[in-house]
Design an enzyme around this catalytic site. Structure first.
Site, PDB file in Angstrom:
ATOM      1  N   HIS A  37      -0.604  -0.469 -10.236  1.00 52.36           N
ATOM      2  CA  HIS A  37      -1.240  -1.448  -9.327  1.00 52.36           C
ATOM      3  C   HIS A  37      -1.550  -2.756 -10.064  1.00 52.36           C
ATOM      4  O   HIS A  37      -2.717  -3.187 -10.121  1.00 52.36           O
ATOM      5  CB  HIS A  37      -2.510  -0.859  -8.700  1.00 52.36           C
ATOM      6  CG  HIS A  37      -2.855  -1.523  -7.382  1.00 52.36           C
ATOM      7  ND1 HIS A  37      -3.302  -0.833  -6.281  1.00 52.36           N
ATOM      8  CD2 HIS A  37      -2.803  -2.826  -6.994  1.00 52.36           C
ATOM      9  CE1 HIS A  37      -3.523  -1.684  -5.281  1.00 52.36           C
ATOM     10  NE2 HIS A  37      -3.219  -2.892  -5.701  1.00 52.36           N
ATOM     11  N   ARG A  70       0.862  -1.178   0.000  1.00 53.12           N
ATOM     12  CA  ARG A  70       0.000   0.000   0.000  1.00 53.12           C
ATOM     13  C   ARG A  70       0.901   1.230   0.000  1.00 53.12           C
ATOM     14  O   ARG A  70       1.934   1.249   0.679  1.00 53.12           O
ATOM     15  CB  ARG A  70      -0.902   0.023   1.249  1.00 53.12           C
ATOM     16  CG  ARG A  70      -2.057  -0.966   1.216  1.00 53.12           C
ATOM     17  CD  ARG A  70      -3.100  -0.611   0.157  1.00 53.12           C
ATOM     18  NE  ARG A  70      -4.264  -1.492   0.165  1.00 53.12           N
ATOM     19  CZ  ARG A  70      -4.432  -2.521  -0.678  1.00 53.12           C
ATOM     20  NH1 ARG A  70      -3.504  -2.795  -1.589  1.00 53.12           N
ATOM     21  NH2 ARG A  70      -5.539  -3.254  -0.615  1.00 53.12           N
TER      22      ARG A  70
END
Lengths: 317, 317
Positions: free
Chosen positions: B280, B232
């Site tokens: 991502h 993250r």
């Protein structure tokens, strides 16, 4: 004292730093032997030399050692020596180092993952500030084809298999590898080319493989397949490859080897958007492990009087 | 007929294509169940729902289902749900898919090899038409550190180990992995950082890990170490990282996750020469295998009346 120590000539055309590092590694592996550069050999030493260690030697230097029975190359690829010594009785022993296979197998895995994970496309997107997720097929549905199933090809096939890819391999004569689909012959080559998503070239350069991947063979690839050449530049016809890249038939090429090395500054390959250029780095020789293998071959010859396993001049490897 | 079929609400904020693909995969995995979008739920269905399937849901939609006992997330990372539901009795079940671990472990291997094999440097050399062979330390002497030894971290550590790297791992509570050196606690973190050539972040985002890799922690890395963040964005302090990159203390960063996603077009990270930006994509969820796992959790609840293993709201994962 020196006269009792055996002498081995070392014939190298490499840069001074490479020569010094090789001498250091070879001498450490064979402390009981005098390893002598060609230029430092006495007339007597030239006359007596039965074998020599070579790294891209000048053929004239080889010719100046009239009693050579065999030479130990420090490279795995010996196509230049084979050409130079075709009409000679001198046997060529090439470097067969398991450490080299491990390094090559890792290089193959690295650049297969580079292509499979679309790193060139993501790098391009980054320059354009584009956030876009590209599709990712499972590795288990991605077919990697290896041309050449010698020591390097086999190790590469196994490492790809162990990392979840579908692997097929092609070789001149048929062979078996657990969990890898193997093919041989002309029809086998066409079948392999038509199946693979990524093709890896690990063939030796011989009269049979020179220019093997030409327009006809590249057309047999699936549209959108990619190519990795870690073997020798002359196996791939560069202008045919450029045409296939520009048509979009081949998606991307990773080239580590070229007909002329270093690649000249003016070469148009450098800035082609679908080509990744590497400066012949896939599997650098580990001078320490290689020198130990040379030392073992030398001991074997001293003890048995027999030449270690040497290159078949007909097949070229 | 429909009244006898059980209903499961599906609460998603994703694009229309993603929603349609998820609905298709979930319905294929649970053909005996009506999976209904929040907007299509009757008042009665809202009242009766004991559990729901969620993908980045609107908290107001969750609040509109008054009798929820648990929710099944389609993501592995659930920090937003944990925040939203901290004062609620609703249990959160996150996606634990072995296929996701395999994909993540492969992504970790791919970008570790990208850094280890110096692909960013060779790409730069290519743009400058530079033929230069960079040194290559053996993988067996290259230390990869993994922060976070959950399902994803463990799978990644094993795949790196099996491909010849030295691997060390750090986790909040101590754990054992064969052939991997494991550390825990504050001192363990400092020890790991000081050893590794490449650091891979696979921690969950919690109050403890938010901003964990700040100037102090990044300074504990060896000079020239590189960083991969596949967890993250908020775990790494971006401005501290930029400072360490510009000082040359950190050699390169591969960033797949950001505090704001998509990364905005104006973000200076895009064009930093020592940063590789990925959108991502390290481990995209496989909707087919994930839906099967959700189906298994649903069956388990129908048959036993018990909620499947759920997230500990104190630890946050």
């Amino acid at each position: 004292v020196g006269s009792l120590r055996p002498t081995i000539p070392f014939l190298a055309r490499t840069n001074a730093q490479g020569e010094a590092l090789w001498l250091e590694a070879l001498r450490a592996a064979m402390p009981q032997i005098d390893i002598v550069l060609f230029k430092d050999l006495s007339q007597n030493q030239k006359q007596n030399a039965k074998f020599a260690i070579v790294a891209n030697p000048d053929p004239l230097d080889i010719a100046a050692l009239p009693n050579l029975v065999w030479i130990q190359s420090l490279w795995a690829g010996v196509e230049e020596l084979v050409k130079d010594l075709l009409d000679s009785a001198i046997k060529i022993v090439r470097l067969v180092d398991p450490e080299l296979s491990n390094t090559m197998a890792q290089a193959v895995l690295s650049w297969v993952l580079y292509l499979y994970r679309q790193m060139p496309a993501y790098a391009h997107q980054q320059t354009q500030r584009i956030w876009h997720q590209l599709p990712l097929a499972p590795a288990s549905q991605t077919q990697i084809g290896i041309l050449g199933l010698g020591q390097l090809g086999k190790a590469s096939a196994l490492q790809l298999r162990d990392n979840g890819f579908q692997v097929s391999g092609w070789s001149r004569t048929s062979t078996q590898i657990d969990g890898v689909s193997t093919l041989s012959g002309d029809e086998g080559l066409e079948a392999l080319l038509s199946q693979v998503d990524i093709l890896v070239v690990l063939l030796p350069l011989t009269t049979q493989t020179m220019g093997l991947l030409d327009s006809v063979r590249l057309s047999q690839l699936k549209t959108g397949a990619s190519l990795i050449n870690f073997a020798r530049g002359a196996i791939v016809n560069t202008s045919d490859l450029l045409a296939k890249l520009d048509q979009g038939h081949v998606a991307h090429a990773v080239l580590d080897v070229f007909e002329t090395e270093p690649l000249t500054v003016g070469d148009p390959l450098w800035l082609h958007p679908r080509i990744t250029i590497l400066p012949h780095i896939s599997a650098p020789t580990n001078k320490i492990t290689a020198s130990q293998i040379v030392a073992n071959n030398v001991s074997y010859f001293f003890e048995s009087g027999e030449v270690p396993v040497s290159v078949d001049l007909n097949s070229g490897y």
